[in-house]
Design a protein around this motif. Structure first.
Motif, mmCIF file in Angstrom:
data_model
loop_
_atom_site.group_PDB
_atom_site.id
_atom_site.type_symbol
_atom_site.label_atom_id
_atom_site.label_comp_id
_atom_site.label_asym_id
_atom_site.label_seq_id
_atom_site.Cartn_x
_atom_site.Cartn_y
_atom_site.Cartn_z
ATOM 1 N N GLU A 197 0.917 -1.141 -0.109
ATOM 2 C CA GLU A 197 0.014 0.056 -0.055
ATOM 3 C C GLU A 197 0.863 1.401 0.028
ATOM 4 O O GLU A 197 0.358 2.152 -0.069
ATOM 5 N N ALA A 198 2.146 1.103 -0.036
ATOM 6 C CA ALA A 198 3.023 2.278 0.035
ATOM 7 C C ALA A 198 4.436 2.116 -0.878
ATOM 8 O O ALA A 198 4.799 0.889 -0.745
ATOM 9 N N VAL A 199 4.805 2.976 -1.266
ATOM 10 C CA VAL A 199 6.091 2.625 -2.067
ATOM 11 C C VAL A 199 7.261 2.760 -1.166
ATOM 12 O O VAL A 199 7.867 2.257 -1.204
ATOM 13 N N PHE A 200 7.188 3.768 -0.361
ATOM 14 C CA PHE A 200 8.265 4.036 0.820
ATOM 15 C C PHE A 200 7.784 3.889 2.047
ATOM 16 O O PHE A 200 6.842 4.395 2.424
ATOM 17 N N LEU A 201 8.538 3.382 2.908
ATOM 18 C CA LEU A 201 8.402 3.168 4.358
ATOM 19 C C LEU A 201 9.766 4.288 4.732
ATOM 20 O O LEU A 201 10.619 3.789 4.908
ATOM 21 N N LEU A 202 9.080 5.203 5.257
ATOM 22 C CA LEU A 202 10.250 6.433 5.883
ATOM 23 C C LEU A 202 10.513 6.115 7.352
ATOM 24 O O LEU A 202 9.297 5.891 7.930
ATOM 25 N N THR A 203 11.719 6.013 7.666
ATOM 26 C CA THR A 203 11.897 5.508 9.168
ATOM 27 C C THR A 203 13.358 5.872 9.405
ATOM 28 O O THR A 203 14.014 6.427 8.753
ATOM 29 N N THR A 204 13.374 5.868 10.891
ATOM 30 C CA THR A 204 14.750 6.230 11.539
ATOM 31 C C THR A 204 15.575 5.037 11.676
ATOM 32 O O THR A 204 14.966 3.922 11.117
ATOM 33 N N ASP A 205 16.909 4.987 12.451
ATOM 34 C CA ASP A 205 17.372 3.747 12.589
ATOM 35 C C ASP A 205 16.565 2.772 13.606
ATOM 36 O O ASP A 205 17.187 1.754 14.145
ATOM 37 N N VAL A 206 15.335 3.301 14.066
ATOM 38 C CA VAL A 206 14.603 2.218 15.001
ATOM 39 C C VAL A 206 14.263 0.932 14.109
ATOM 40 O O VAL A 206 14.062 0.036 14.811
ATOM 41 N N SER A 207 14.269 1.054 12.862
ATOM 42 C CA SER A 207 14.112 -0.121 12.111
ATOM 43 C C SER A 207 15.365 -0.881 11.486
ATOM 44 O O SER A 207 15.132 -1.636 10.703
ATOM 45 N N GLN A 232 25.820 -1.274 7.963
ATOM 46 C CA GLN A 232 25.619 -2.720 7.604
ATOM 47 C C GLN A 232 24.044 -3.227 8.323
ATOM 48 O O GLN A 232 23.466 -4.063 7.585
ATOM 49 N N HIS A 233 23.653 -2.649 9.281
ATOM 50 C CA HIS A 233 22.396 -3.026 9.872
ATOM 51 C C HIS A 233 21.225 -2.659 8.885
ATOM 52 O O HIS A 233 20.004 -3.125 8.466
#
Length: 342
Positions: A197-207, A232-233
């Motif tokens: 349902e989305a092209v991008f999942l915008l996130t911080t380094d929590v993911s 690397q993560h």
């Protein structure tokens, strides 16, 4: 839960942000396996709601993170509540100094097993050249690339909120995931992204840790990470289990050098270009500029030579001589020195 159900083993999760009362009620069912975060599990252990005296095995996932100084005190306090004779297992995608000192902290000598195999790594690493002020526009264009679906990493929550508004204004479907979101909001955003349902999942380094999105084709570094370990993560979210994946970083000319210090194979960092809705690894041929109309060359006038202008014009009227209204006595004939007597 899926694996444990095959053996009729009860499993429970204990994480922060969820209802403590519900977790305490579920603990009364005596689960054989508890999966949780150290903070919440220590809290329930101190309340004597989580019984640790029968624990046989403790597994530390993301051990390089849990063994950092800011988490070490809580972790050691939690493990001290368990029997002295228990099995310990440490899992980490990256090596660290803290991992090598496990025997010092927990009085155990672990056997180190390295399962990393570079031959199975199918992840490509590259970059798209973009000025800092134009990165949002480049990301919008990437959103129109066929087959694009990416986890986009941003270093700050403020920048993430701005970028989300920008993408939504440009009609690019996005979801957000960051530390200010509650558990249910994170779950909804992740599920919507997995469903396409989305092209991008915008996130911080929590993911960067613990999130598994099957067959994720792209990871995009909108902001470069601050360390090689974080890079690397982030990269580990794509190309999982030997599958193909691609990591793209949006950098300017100066950032290319920093990127090559972070990537696992600096010599294999490829520059990518967006051309007609596709990503290509060769610079597209530019369309030659249309010929400009020739400007009339100005001909320098030579002294004593009349120029033929080839244009008809009325003859110039003779200039009238300026009248001098001064009287004879007002004319400046120069100052005369008065005669002096000898």
């Amino acid at each position: 839960e899926e694996w444990a159900s095959l053996r009729d083993v009860k499993v429970q999760t204990l994480i922060g942000g969820a209802s403590v009362k519900r977790q305490i009620e579920n603990l009364k069912l005596k689960p054989e396996v508890v999966v949780g975060t150290p903070g919440r599990m220590l809290e329930l252990a101190n309340q004597r709601k989580l019984k640790l005296h029968t624990v046989k095995t403790v597994v530390l996932d993301e051990a390089d993170y849990l063994l950092q100084p800011e988490h070490m005190d809580n972790l050691r306090e939690f493990i001290k509540k368990m029997p002295g004779q228990r099995q310990m297992a440490f899992y980490s995608a990256t090596d660290s100094e803290n991992l090598r000192e496990v025997s010092r902290w927990f009085n155990t000598q672990p056997a180190i097993i390295d399962t990393a195999d570079a031959s199975t790594d199918q992840t490509e690493h590259g970059y798209v050249l973009a000025d800092n002020r134009k990165r949002a526009e480049v990301l919008r264009r990437l959103g129109n690339v066929k087959g694009m679906q990416a986890l986009v990493f941003v270093n700050s929550v403020q920048e993430l909120d701005y970028l989300a508004e920008k993408m939504q204004f440009e009609n690019v479907k996005v979801r957000m995931l960051h530390s200010d979101y509650g558990t249910s909001q994170r779950k909804d955003a992740l599920e919507a992204f997995k469903k396409g349902e989305a092209v991008f999942l915008l996130t911080t380094d929590v993911s960067t840790r613990g999130i598994d999105i099957p067959d994720l084709p792209y990871v995009i570094n909108y902001d470069l990470p601050l360390s090689q370990e974080v890079y690397q993560h982030r990269s580990g979210r794509t190309g999982r289990m030997g599958k193909e994946g691609r990591v793209l970083s949006l950098v300017n000319e100066r950032g290319i050098r920093d990127l090559r210090k972070l990537g696992p194979r600096p010599s294999e960092t490829t520059e990518w270009f967006i051309f007609k809705g596709q990503l290509v690894d060769e610079r597209p041929e530019t369309v030659p500029d249309a010929p400009q109309p020739k400007m009339k060359e100005k001909v320098k006038k030579e002294k004593g030579v009349k120029q033929d202008t080839k244009r008809t014009s009325l003859p110039e009227a003779p200039k009238k001589a300026k009248k001098k209204n001064r009287t004879r006595s007002q004319k400046n004939k120069g100052a005369r020195r008065p005669k002096t007597e000898e």
